[in-house]
Design a protein around this motif. Structure first.
Motif, PDB file in Angstrom:
ATOM      1  N   MET A   1       0.895  -1.271   0.041  1.00  0.00           N
ATOM      2  CA  MET A   1      -0.116  -0.107   0.057  1.00  0.00           C
ATOM      3  C   MET A   1       0.788   1.328   0.077  1.00  0.00           C
ATOM      4  N   LYS A   3       0.874   5.951   0.156  1.00  0.00           N
ATOM      5  CA  LYS A   3       0.036   6.896   0.681  1.00  0.00           C
ATOM      6  C   LYS A   3       0.096   7.970  -0.595  1.00  0.00           C
ATOM      7  N   THR A  12      -4.710   5.994   1.333  1.00  0.00           N
ATOM      8  CA  THR A  12      -4.041   5.011   1.053  1.00  0.00           C
ATOM      9  C   THR A  12      -4.530   4.085  -0.177  1.00  0.00           C
ATOM     10  N   ALA A  13      -3.753   3.684  -0.901  1.00  0.00           N
ATOM     11  CA  ALA A  13      -4.188   2.894  -2.102  1.00  0.00           C
ATOM     12  C   ALA A  13      -3.040   1.834  -2.573  1.00  0.00           C
ATOM     13  N   GLU A  14      -3.683   0.794  -3.205  1.00  0.00           N
ATOM     14  CA  GLU A  14      -2.609  -0.319  -3.743  1.00  0.00           C
ATOM     15  C   GLU A  14      -1.834   0.338  -4.601  1.00  0.00           C
ATOM     16  N   MET A  17      -2.560   0.908  -8.478  1.00  0.00           N
ATOM     17  CA  MET A  17      -4.083   1.161  -8.763  1.00  0.00           C
ATOM     18  C   MET A  17      -4.222   2.443  -9.767  1.00  0.00           C
ATOM     19  N   ASP A  21      -9.629   4.835  -9.676  1.00  0.00           N
ATOM     20  CA  ASP A  21      -9.957   3.858  -8.420  1.00  0.00           C
ATOM     21  C   ASP A  21      -9.959   4.247  -7.079  1.00  0.00           C
ATOM     22  N   ALA A  22      -8.418   4.720  -7.029  1.00  0.00           N
ATOM     23  CA  ALA A  22      -8.067   5.028  -5.512  1.00  0.00           C
ATOM     24  C   ALA A  22      -9.071   6.393  -5.251  1.00  0.00           C
ATOM     25  N   ALA A  25     -12.492   4.814  -4.275  1.00  0.00           N
ATOM     26  CA  ALA A  25     -12.566   3.843  -3.272  1.00  0.00           C
ATOM     27  C   ALA A  25     -12.521   4.673  -1.858  1.00  0.00           C
ATOM     28  N   HIS A  26     -12.206   5.953  -2.083  1.00  0.00           N
ATOM     29  CA  HIS A  26     -12.325   7.025  -0.681  1.00  0.00           C
ATOM     30  C   HIS A  26     -13.430   7.817  -0.775  1.00  0.00           C
ATOM     31  N   VAL A  66      -1.202   5.368  -9.321  1.00  0.00           N
ATOM     32  CA  VAL A  66      -0.867   6.151  -8.146  1.00  0.00           C
ATOM     33  C   VAL A  66       0.746   5.828  -7.850  1.00  0.00           C
TER      34      VAL A  66
END
Ligand code: SF4
Ligand code: SF4
Ligand code: SF4
Length: 319
Positions: A1, A3, A12-14, A17, A21-22, A25-26, A66
């Motif tokens: 992960m 930041k 935070t994101a994979e 990604m 999508d990040a 997801a938030h 990201v």
């Protein structure tokens, strides 16, 4: 992960990604017409442009991975102005048909045009399909096509190729003449389309429409809606029941997890739920090419023995 910072918020994101999508997801919305979580990024609509690390040129959020420490701004005045111009160009090349369009109320183009204050036609010139919207392919008993409303996002092309393992649809023509064609620019009836309706489920505008819902004159926002799972096979694809008064129709939903859809399942769910059963059709090879021919419900539901799996509740379904 990793930041990164989006609009001043640390998230935070994979690793790997996409920014889009990040953000999603938030709960940070970035507009996009061609994005689908089950498909590879098309980056065709350019609406998801964002500013990255203070650089003067924007990047597409769906196609930019990201990175640790990245700083992203999704909603600056410059970005909003660019998106507004993209939407304006789309609407300038689009029929002014929201009043009677089946997609009104859930059309992404309509939604973003409203949000960005874009109105129909500020530039003159040619328009896709001429001045009036019209269905350009009525050959299928399940799907209606209106090329004049197509925004060339490519989702139908990708979904047919990536998720159905068949490539019925592709882009044909060049420049202003570019369009989505079935096989060698044939009708859906004459083509190898198997009427799974997955392309209909992902189309963001009124270019691909479920014919049976249209014929019932039910628009989703005015109906009671319920999601049900198909029991015809172990996939359990999802369908939506639209109920208005005594009428009940179903439409396929965009399946999660990259599943395919099939006509078999659609007929199975339709037989269980619809308020009045419409004639099922099958495709036959004839001397004059592929043709839709009427069939019986018994024959349609005997496909793969799915007739045995129908547990018809007479009170509930009215049949
Ligand atoms: S596709 Fe969307 S923008 Fe176009 S006419 Fe239909 S509702 Fe309006
Ligand atoms: S209905 Fe299915 S097979 Fe036919 S064009 Fe659409 S996605 Fe492809
Ligand atoms: S038909 Fe719909 S999904 Fe296909 S390219 Fe046009 S707008 Fe996109």
């Amino acid at each position: 992960m990793i930041k990164l910072t989006i609009n001043g918020q640390t998230v935070t994101a994979e690793d790997g990604m996409s920014i889009l999508d990040a953000a999603l997801a938030h709960g940070i919305e970035i507009p996009a017409l061609c994005h689908d979580p089950d498909l590879k990024p098309e980056s065709s609509c350019r609406l998801c442009l964002v500013e990255v690390d203070g650089r003067p040129w924007p990047r597409v959020a769906c196609g930019t991975p990201v990175k640790d420490g990245m700083v992203v701004e999704t909603n600056t005045p410059e970005i909003r102005a660019t998106r507004r111009e993209i939407l304006q160009l789309l609407l300038d090349n689009h029929p002014n048909d929201c009043l009677t369009c089946q997609k009104a109320g859930e059309c992404l183009l309509q939604k973003y045009a409203y949000e960005y204050g874009v109105t129909f036609r500020t530039h003159n010139g040619a328009r896709r399909g001429g001045e009036k919207a019209r269905f350009t392919d009525t050959s299928s008993p399940y799907i209606l096509r209106d090329e004049s409303k197509c925004i060339l996002c490519g989702k139908c092309v990708s979904t047919c190729a990536e998720l159905n393992e068949r490539s019925v649809l592709s882009f044909a023509g060049r420049g202003f003449e570019t369009k989505v064609a079935a096989d060698r620019d044939e009708t859906l009836e004459a083509s190898t389309c198997v009427s799974c309706s997955r392309c209909v489920a992902v189309c963001p505008v009124g270019a691909l429409i479920d014919r049976r819902v249209r014929e019932k004159k039910i628009r989703p926002w005015e109906a009671d809606r319920q999601t049900i799972q198909c029991k015809a096979c172990e996939y359990g694809c999802e369908y939506e029941v639209l109920k208005k008064g005594d009428e009940r129709v179903i439409r396929p939903l965009s399946p999660s997890g990259g599943r395919p859809l099939c006509l078999k399942g659609r007929l199975f769910v339709e037989a269980e739920v619809s308020s009045d059963l419409r004639t099922p059709y099958k495709k036959e090879e004839t001397e004059k090419g592929r043709k839709f021919v009427r069939t019986t419900w018994i024959e349609a539901l005997e496909l793969d023995g799915i007739l045995d799996r129908i547990t018809c509740n007479e009170t509930d379904s009215g049949k």
